[in-house]
Design a protein around this motif. Structure first.
Motif, short mmCIF file in Angstrom:
data_model
loop_
_atom_site.label_atom_id
_atom_site.label_comp_id
_atom_site.label_asym_id
_atom_site.label_seq_id
_atom_site.Cartn_x
_atom_site.Cartn_y
_atom_site.Cartn_z
N PHE A 193 40.86 36.99 19.15
CA PHE A 193 41.09 38.43 19.24
C PHE A 193 40.29 39.02 20.41
O PHE A 193 40.83 39.80 21.21
N ASN A 194 39.02 38.65 20.52
CA ASN A 194 38.18 39.16 21.60
C ASN A 194 38.71 38.75 22.97
O ASN A 194 38.68 39.53 23.92
N THR A 195 39.18 37.50 23.08
CA THR A 195 39.71 37.02 24.35
C THR A 195 40.92 37.83 24.77
O THR A 195 41.07 38.19 25.95
N GLY A 196 41.80 38.12 23.82
CA GLY A 196 42.97 38.93 24.14
C GLY A 196 42.60 40.32 24.64
O GLY A 196 43.14 40.79 25.66
N LEU A 197 41.65 40.98 23.97
CA LEU A 197 41.23 42.30 24.43
C LEU A 197 40.51 42.23 25.77
O LEU A 197 40.67 43.11 26.62
N ALA A 198 39.72 41.17 25.98
CA ALA A 198 39.03 41.00 27.26
C ALA A 198 40.03 40.84 28.40
O ALA A 198 39.83 41.38 29.49
N LEU A 199 41.13 40.13 28.16
CA LEU A 199 42.16 39.95 29.18
C LEU A 199 42.85 41.28 29.49
O LEU A 199 43.13 41.59 30.66
N VAL A 200 43.14 42.06 28.46
CA VAL A 200 43.76 43.37 28.67
C VAL A 200 42.85 44.26 29.50
O VAL A 200 43.26 44.87 30.50
N MET A 201 41.58 44.34 29.10
CA MET A 201 40.65 45.23 29.79
C MET A 201 40.29 44.71 31.18
O MET A 201 39.93 45.50 32.05
N ALA A 202 40.40 43.40 31.39
CA ALA A 202 40.14 42.85 32.73
C ALA A 202 41.18 43.38 33.71
O ALA A 202 40.84 43.77 34.84
N ARG A 203 42.45 43.38 33.31
CA ARG A 203 43.49 43.92 34.20
C ARG A 203 43.32 45.42 34.40
O ARG A 203 43.44 45.93 35.53
N VAL A 204 43.03 46.15 33.31
CA VAL A 204 42.84 47.60 33.43
C VAL A 204 41.63 47.90 34.30
O VAL A 204 41.67 48.77 35.18
N GLY A 205 40.53 47.16 34.08
CA GLY A 205 39.31 47.39 34.86
C GLY A 205 39.47 47.03 36.32
O GLY A 205 38.81 47.62 37.19
N ALA A 206 40.34 46.07 36.63
CA ALA A 206 40.56 45.69 38.02
C ALA A 206 41.27 46.80 38.79
O ALA A 206 41.08 46.93 40.00
N LYS A 207 42.07 47.60 38.10
CA LYS A 207 42.81 48.68 38.74
C LYS A 207 42.06 50.01 38.67
O LYS A 207 42.16 50.83 39.57
N THR A 208 41.33 50.21 37.57
CA THR A 208 40.62 51.48 37.37
C THR A 208 39.18 51.17 37.05
O THR A 208 38.82 50.93 35.89
N SER A 209 38.34 51.18 38.08
CA SER A 209 36.94 50.79 37.88
C SER A 209 36.18 51.78 37.00
O SER A 209 35.20 51.41 36.35
N ASP A 210 36.64 53.03 36.94
CA ASP A 210 35.94 54.03 36.13
C ASP A 210 36.03 53.74 34.64
O ASP A 210 35.24 54.29 33.86
N ILE A 211 36.97 52.88 34.23
CA ILE A 211 37.12 52.59 32.81
C ILE A 211 35.87 51.94 32.24
O ILE A 211 35.55 52.09 31.06
#
Length: 323
Positions: A193-211
């Motif tokens: 579960f954690n790995t899945g959320l980490a992958l989602v947030m990795a893509r979001v964080g790569a595009k929006t650093s303010d997240i």
């Protein structure tokens, strides 16, 4: 005769290549885009082939994380313990939450250690791409290796801390029993579960650093509504059934309850989950042995989060490190 200093001709192709579009020329000469995203099965194969790199990278980062601190690796255990001490003071003693929960200290520590595993993995995953652009631009490898590696780091920290957690549980008079074997599957499900959320947030964080600046506030809110420091059942029993059902699907609560039940079966609170109490509100005998549908909730969250997170991250593989 042309020299190296002569300009490169950008004129249209001649001879047999005349009239071909760039796409047709690339197909004719078997050219492909640099850094092109592989197919999903090929991507999985490439990632699996680099499992040794993921493990080595995670271990190296874990060792280096506390090298500048005088207490070094001891902070891996001290940090969650200090959090437990603060929460016990505020919620256990001042707000008297310990009165409604048996074996409160052990119950609290299990919740803090388990939730911190998810919290740290998500936070690390959010910055895994943006903080490692130099590595991404210098080497070719599946970018998913980074958020996966940072989740492995948090898992390693939790396993080290589990030694202290077991000591706390035993010190509170809990006797090891067969349910302790459930710690392993519960931990594995939470890891996926954690790995899945980490992958989602990795893509979001790569595009929006303010997240990454917003995540601590979101995770803190999630912690307070998930019953890490106090039992939430007295507050939700008056809610409409639909809201109780929605709350029972909170993944943080599910994984904490699995671990708490594994360590201390008597501490399990069935009132959070619809269908585990009778009409009078009393726990049914089956509820006291952890109903199967709670495990199904945990499996569902692990599978859905991991699969969707992996595919979501893979979709943007060509974009990481560019711009």
């Amino acid at each position: 005769m042309s020299t190296l200093s002569d300009p490169v001709s950008l004129s249209s192709p001649r001879g047999t290549d005349a009239g071909l579009t760039p796409k047709e020329l690339a197909a004719k000469y078997h050219l492909s885009v640099s850094g092109r995203r592989p197919t999903l099965p090929e991507y999985v194969r490439q990632l699996w082939a680099r499992r040794a790199f993921i493990t080595a990278f995670a271990t190296a980062r874990l060792v280096a994380q506390y090298t500048t601190a005088k207490l070094g690796q001891l902070w891996q255990v001290l940090t969650p313990l200090l959090n437990c001490a603060v929460f016990y003071l505020v919620f256990g003693m001042i707000l008297r939450s310990r009165d409604s929960v048996p074996i409160y200290i052990a119950w609290l520590c299990v919740g803090v250690f388990v939730f911190q595993f998810s919290q740290s993995a998500i936070q690390a995953g959010t910055r895994s791409i943006s903080d490692n652009l130099g590595l991404i631009r210098a080497l070719h490898f599946p970018r998913a290796a980074l958020p996966v590696a940072f989740t492995v780091i948090q898992l390693q920290q939790l396993l080290i801390s589990m030694v202290v957690l077991v000591g706390i549980v035993l010190a509170n008079g809990v006797t090891p029993g067969p349910t302790w074997l459930l710690i392993i599957p519960a931990l594995l499900l939470q890891c996926f579960f954690n790995t899945g959320l980490a992958l989602v947030m990795a893509r979001v964080g790569a595009k929006t650093s303010d997240i990454s600046q917003l995540m601590p506030f979101l995770l803190r809110t999630w912690m307070y509504v998930s019953g890490v420091m106090y039992s939430v059942s007295p507050y939700i029993q008056s809610w409409p059934k639909i809201y109780q059902t929605l709350y029972s699907w909170n993944p943080a609560t599910i994984y904490m309850d699995l671990m708490r039940y594994a360590f201390m079966p008597d501490s399990f609170n069935p009132h959070i989950y619809p269908g585990t109490t009778d009409a009078a509100g009393h726990a049914t005998p089956k509820a006291l042995i952890l109903p199967d549908h709670i495990w199904m909730m945990a499996v569902t969250w692990a599978v859905v989060a991991f699969v969707l997170g992996f595919v979501f991250f893979w979709k943007a593989e060509e974009e990481y490190g560019r711009g």
